[in-house]
Design an enzyme around this catalytic site. Structure first.
Site, PDB file in Angstrom:
ATOM      1  N   ASN A  84      47.064  40.315  50.994  1.00 59.51           N
ATOM      2  CA  ASN A  84      46.332  40.329  49.728  1.00 59.51           C
ATOM      3  C   ASN A  84      47.236  40.166  48.517  1.00 59.51           C
ATOM      4  OD1 ASN A  84      44.577  42.281  51.628  1.00 59.51           O
ATOM      5  ND2 ASN A  84      43.282  41.169  50.216  1.00 59.51           N
ATOM      6  N   TYR A  86      49.690  37.541  46.502  1.00 55.66           N
ATOM      7  CA  TYR A  86      50.150  36.166  46.379  1.00 55.66           C
ATOM      8  C   TYR A  86      51.659  36.128  46.134  1.00 55.66           C
ATOM      9  CZ  TYR A  86      45.212  34.886  45.807  1.00 55.66           C
ATOM     10  OH  TYR A  86      43.872  34.698  45.988  1.00 55.66           O
ATOM     11  N   VAL A  91      47.517  40.452  42.933  1.00 60.40           N
ATOM     12  CA  VAL A  91      46.810  41.102  44.023  1.00 60.40           C
ATOM     13  C   VAL A  91      45.398  40.538  44.091  1.00 60.40           C
ATOM     14  CG1 VAL A  91      45.929  43.309  44.883  1.00 60.40           C
ATOM     15  CG2 VAL A  91      48.176  43.202  43.823  1.00 60.40           C
ATOM     16  N   CYS A  92      44.993  40.124  45.278  1.00 59.68           N
ATOM     17  CA  CYS A  92      43.644  39.602  45.480  1.00 59.68           C
ATOM     18  C   CYS A  92      42.844  40.638  46.265  1.00 59.68           C
ATOM     19  CB  CYS A  92      43.692  38.288  46.251  1.00 59.68           C
ATOM     20  SG  CYS A  92      42.057  37.624  46.591  1.00 59.68           S
ATOM     21  N   ILE A  93      41.999  41.356  45.575  1.00 57.82           N
ATOM     22  CA  ILE A  93      41.181  42.381  46.220  1.00 57.82           C
ATOM     23  C   ILE A  93      39.851  42.463  45.466  1.00 57.82           C
ATOM     24  CG2 ILE A  93      42.202  44.261  44.887  1.00 57.82           C
ATOM     25  CD1 ILE A  93      42.047  45.978  47.443  1.00 57.82           C
TER      26      ILE A  93
END
Length: 189
Positions: A84, A86, A91-93
């Site tokens: 999660n 990159y 943060v990709c959440i």
């Protein structure tokens, strides 16, 4: 007549005060600049008895002017690998995505940010859910770091590798591939 402060400033002041009075274990939160409540520096310490022990991971939280109606942005400054996170540290959440209905994303609106959330509220909400499910959440390091059966003295962390890729089997006597079987289905060669 002075300028009115945005309501987000008061909200962030209260959250920062709360975190200073009751710090979250394993984290240190400070302001990047004492005059700016919208940029927080986060230090995450690797928990003892884990692979992250001794680790010091830095991140930044940038709050929007209309917080808590829009989510903060969270970015790691320390290089780290996680599905999660990159390459640039973003943060990709779901919980940090704006509260819009986007069927293409595969996320439910309930999984996204909503204005009732804050930095600490999520933890408290999960405690109530754990109680409903009859789950005892680990609160000590001993409870948190569940140990599995200790490996036998001749076993090591490379057990899987050693078993399947034994040095003696990697190459045949001629330096060819290690397979003794003929995959063609013929018994004779």
């Amino acid at each position: 007549m002075g300028l009115a402060r945005p309501s987000s400033q008061k909200a962030l002041m209260l959250e920062m005060k709360s975190l200073q009075e009751e710090p979250v274990e394993g984290f240190k939160i400070t302001l990047v600049d004492e005059a700016d409540l919208y940029n927080w520096e986060v230090a995450i310490f690797g928990p003892p008895n884990t692979h992250y022990e001794g680790g010091y991971f830095k991140a930044r939280i940038k709050f929007p002017i209309d917080y808590p109606y829009s989510p903060p942005a969270f970015r790691f400054l320390t290089k780290m690998w996680h599905p999660n996170i990159y390459e640039n540290g973003d943060v990709c959440i779901s919980i940090l995505h704006p509260p819009v209905d986007d069927p293409q994303s595969g996320e439910l609106p309930s999984e996204r940010w909503n204005p009732t959330q804050n930095v600490r509220k999520q933890v408290l909400a999960t405690k109530a859910e754990a109680e409903r499910d009859g789950v005892k959440v680990p609160t000590t390091l001993a409870e948190y770091c569940v140990r599995t059966r200790a490996p036998a003295p001749d076993e090591g962390s490379d057990l899987f590798y050693d078993y399947y890729y034994d040095d003696d089997d990697v190459e045949g006597e001629d330096g060819d591939c290690c397979y003794d079987e003929d995959d063609s289905g013929n018994e004779e060669s």
